[in-house]
Design a protein around this motif. Structure first.
Motif, short mmCIF file in Angstrom:
data_model
loop_
_atom_site.label_atom_id
_atom_site.label_comp_id
_atom_site.label_asym_id
_atom_site.label_seq_id
_atom_site.Cartn_x
_atom_site.Cartn_y
_atom_site.Cartn_z
N ALA A 49 29.55 48.38 30.14
CA ALA A 49 30.14 49.72 30.24
C ALA A 49 30.38 50.10 31.70
N TRP A 50 29.44 49.76 32.57
CA TRP A 50 29.61 50.05 33.99
C TRP A 50 30.76 49.24 34.58
N ILE A 51 30.85 47.96 34.23
CA ILE A 51 31.94 47.13 34.75
C ILE A 51 33.29 47.69 34.33
N ILE A 52 33.41 48.00 33.04
CA ILE A 52 34.70 48.50 32.54
C ILE A 52 34.99 49.88 33.08
N GLY A 53 33.99 50.77 33.05
CA GLY A 53 34.21 52.14 33.49
C GLY A 53 34.59 52.24 34.94
N VAL A 54 33.78 51.63 35.81
CA VAL A 54 34.08 51.69 37.24
C VAL A 54 35.36 50.93 37.55
N GLY A 55 35.58 49.80 36.87
CA GLY A 55 36.79 49.01 37.10
C GLY A 55 38.05 49.77 36.73
N PHE A 82 38.59 52.60 39.26
CA PHE A 82 39.03 52.02 40.53
C PHE A 82 40.50 51.62 40.46
N ALA A 83 40.91 50.97 39.37
CA ALA A 83 42.30 50.55 39.22
C ALA A 83 43.24 51.75 39.16
N VAL A 107 34.99 53.07 51.12
CA VAL A 107 35.39 53.84 49.94
C VAL A 107 35.91 52.90 48.85
N PHE A 108 36.51 51.78 49.25
CA PHE A 108 37.01 50.80 48.30
C PHE A 108 35.99 49.70 48.03
N ILE A 109 35.23 49.31 49.06
CA ILE A 109 34.29 48.20 48.91
C ILE A 109 33.17 48.54 47.95
N VAL A 110 32.64 49.77 47.99
CA VAL A 110 31.48 50.10 47.16
C VAL A 110 31.82 50.07 45.66
N PRO A 111 32.85 50.79 45.18
CA PRO A 111 33.14 50.68 43.74
C PRO A 111 33.58 49.29 43.31
N LEU A 112 34.38 48.62 44.16
CA LEU A 112 34.76 47.25 43.85
C LEU A 112 33.52 46.36 43.83
N GLY A 113 32.60 46.61 44.76
CA GLY A 113 31.38 45.84 44.82
C GLY A 113 30.51 46.02 43.59
N TYR A 136 54.66 40.25 49.28
CA TYR A 136 56.02 40.42 49.81
C TYR A 136 56.66 41.73 49.36
N ALA A 137 55.92 42.56 48.65
CA ALA A 137 56.50 43.80 48.11
C ALA A 137 56.57 44.91 49.14
N GLY A 138 55.91 44.75 50.27
CA GLY A 138 55.99 45.78 51.31
C GLY A 138 54.67 46.50 51.49
N GLU A 139 54.63 47.32 52.53
CA GLU A 139 53.38 47.98 52.92
C GLU A 139 52.88 48.97 51.89
N ASP A 140 53.75 49.51 51.04
CA ASP A 140 53.31 50.46 50.02
C ASP A 140 52.34 49.83 49.03
N TRP A 141 52.40 48.52 48.89
CA TRP A 141 51.57 47.81 47.93
C TRP A 141 50.31 47.23 48.57
N PHE A 142 50.00 47.68 49.77
CA PHE A 142 48.87 47.12 50.50
C PHE A 142 47.56 47.21 49.72
N LEU A 143 47.26 48.33 49.11
CA LEU A 143 45.99 48.51 48.41
C LEU A 143 45.88 47.57 47.20
N VAL A 144 46.97 47.42 46.47
CA VAL A 144 46.98 46.49 45.33
C VAL A 144 46.81 45.07 45.84
N ASP A 145 47.50 44.76 46.93
CA ASP A 145 47.48 43.41 47.49
C ASP A 145 46.12 43.07 48.09
N ARG A 146 45.37 44.08 48.53
CA ARG A 146 44.10 43.85 49.21
C ARG A 146 42.89 43.96 48.27
#
Length: 385
Positions: free
Chosen positions: A136-142, A145-146, A198-204, A250-260
């Motif tokens: 539940a935690w994996i799915i909920g936080v995931g 986050f997405a 801010v991104f590393i903790v929930p992803l972590g 290659y989609a551009g800088e707007d997609w940086f967060l998805v790409d990273r």
């Protein structure tokens, strides 16, 4: 655990540590230093974009999964000894946070150890819960986050026309500034540089728990069950994750967060399955590459910190200043620099382990971890005669 499974984990850690340098090396070799990262989000060119794609986010995610595996091993060890959990593990996490704080101020703006320390404190309270709760935690936080990454990506795309242009002038802090000036800048811009947490903790949280559960599922076992699980995550990670991640690169800088942050964890799962499979298939004495990766994996903390120090010394103005001197050869000299530093640390780690069973920082860290426990137990008394 068998020796073979421990070896596989060491190889994976070595790959992850060398891979994180593959991302960080682009920061060190930029004459603008960390400030140049933001400018680099605007497509740096087809070749450099592809080279960045090979490492960006993937090995950070792989390292995060392996931290979850390590946490699972610590949990098992405490249970075998009948020790309370999380108990002294929270002291380990506090030491990791302190290590990351020192690493941030003295060496590298984008330290991940502080984020891992905070994450481990949270996950330590969850790792022993039932599979239902963990799932539940994996799915909920995931999912949350997405969704957040998706909303931020949409906001970046919508706000492109109204965004301010790049700042004029060249930032010479890292190409010509002194070491003291760079430390002062890290102190002044602490909040800005720590935003990645801010991104590393929930992803972590997601990847720590996933790494723990993969360990329990037998992904590292030399068995048909382990092989089947590795095949599944390779299909998902390499078959689906790699093409999608290449597209967003290659989609551009707007997609940086998805790409990273969003797609690289999928690729990291595939890499975990691939490296573990190859490690199990190798028979006989390990070759120089595997020995080097294993040595780096056994001294992972030391190699992570010191490879960043070497990167800074090679590239920044207070060192050899290669970032500014070789800027005309970019991006071609960057992978050469990465390979050279990797070879250096594979060699140094192998030589160090001939005399010691842990890396230098690991030895210091182990002493700091055990010192309060020895103090609490008090001095040992000589036996009565």
């Amino acid at each position: 655990m068998t020796n073979q499974r421990i070896d596989v984990l060491d190889v994976l850690r070595g790959v992850a540590i060398m891979g994180t340098l593959g991302t960080n090396i682009w920061i060190f070799t930029d004459p603008g230093g960390p400030a140049g990262v933001l400018d680099a989000l605007a497509q740096p060119g087809a070749v450099e974009t592809f080279l960045r794609f090979l490492t960006n986010g993937k090995f950070l995610a792989l390292l995060t999964l392996l931290f979850g595996v390590g946490l699972e091993l610590q949990y098992r060890s405490a249970r075998r000894r009948g020790a309370p959990w999380p108990g002294w593990y929270l002291w380990r996490a506090a030491l990791l946070f302190a290590e990351g704080l020192i690493h941030y101020f003295l060496i590298f703006e984008f330290d991940v150890l502080m984020g891992y320390a905070v994450t481990s404190m949270i996950v330590a309270c969850l790792i022993g819960r039932s599979d239902r709760v963990v799932r539940a935690w994996i799915i909920g936080v995931g999912v949350v986050f997405a969704v957040v990454i998706g909303l931020l990506t949409a906001a970046l795309s919508a706000g492109r026309d109204t965004a301010a242009g790049p700042a004029s002038g060249e930032d010479t802090l890292f190409s010509a500034g002194s070491y003291a000036e760079q430390v002062a800048a890290r102190a002044e811009l602490f909040v800005l540089y720590r935003l990645e947490a801010v991104f590393i903790v929930p992803l972590g949280i997601v990847l720590f728990l996933l790494g723990s559960r993969l360990m329990r599922a037998g992904v590292f076992e030399r068995s048909e069950r382990g092989a089947a699980l590795r095949r599944k995550i390779m299909i998902v990670g390499l078959g689906a994750g790699v093409p999608l991640n290449l597209l967003t690169s290659y989609a551009g800088e707007d997609w940086f967060l998805v790409d990273r942050y969003l797609l690289p964890p999928l690729v990291a799962l595939g890499l975990l399955g691939l490296v573990a499979t190859l490690a199990h298939r190798v028979s006989g004495a390990p070759g120089p590459v595997r020995r080097g990766l294993t040595a780096v994996g056994r001294t992972a903390l030391s190699c992570y910190v010191f490879q960043n120090l070497v990167g800074a010394a090679l590239c920044y103005g207070w060192g050899l200043g290669l970032a500014a001197r070789l800027d005309g050869l970019r991006p071609w000299w960057v992978p050469v620099a990465w390979a050279g530093v990797c070879l250096l640390f594979m060699t140094l780690a192998s030589l160090w382990l001939r005399r010691f069973d842990r890396g230098p920082l690991e030895l210091l860290w182990q002493w700091a971890y055990q010192a309060p426990q020895r103090s609490r137990r008090g001095p040992e008394r000589a036996p009565l005669r």
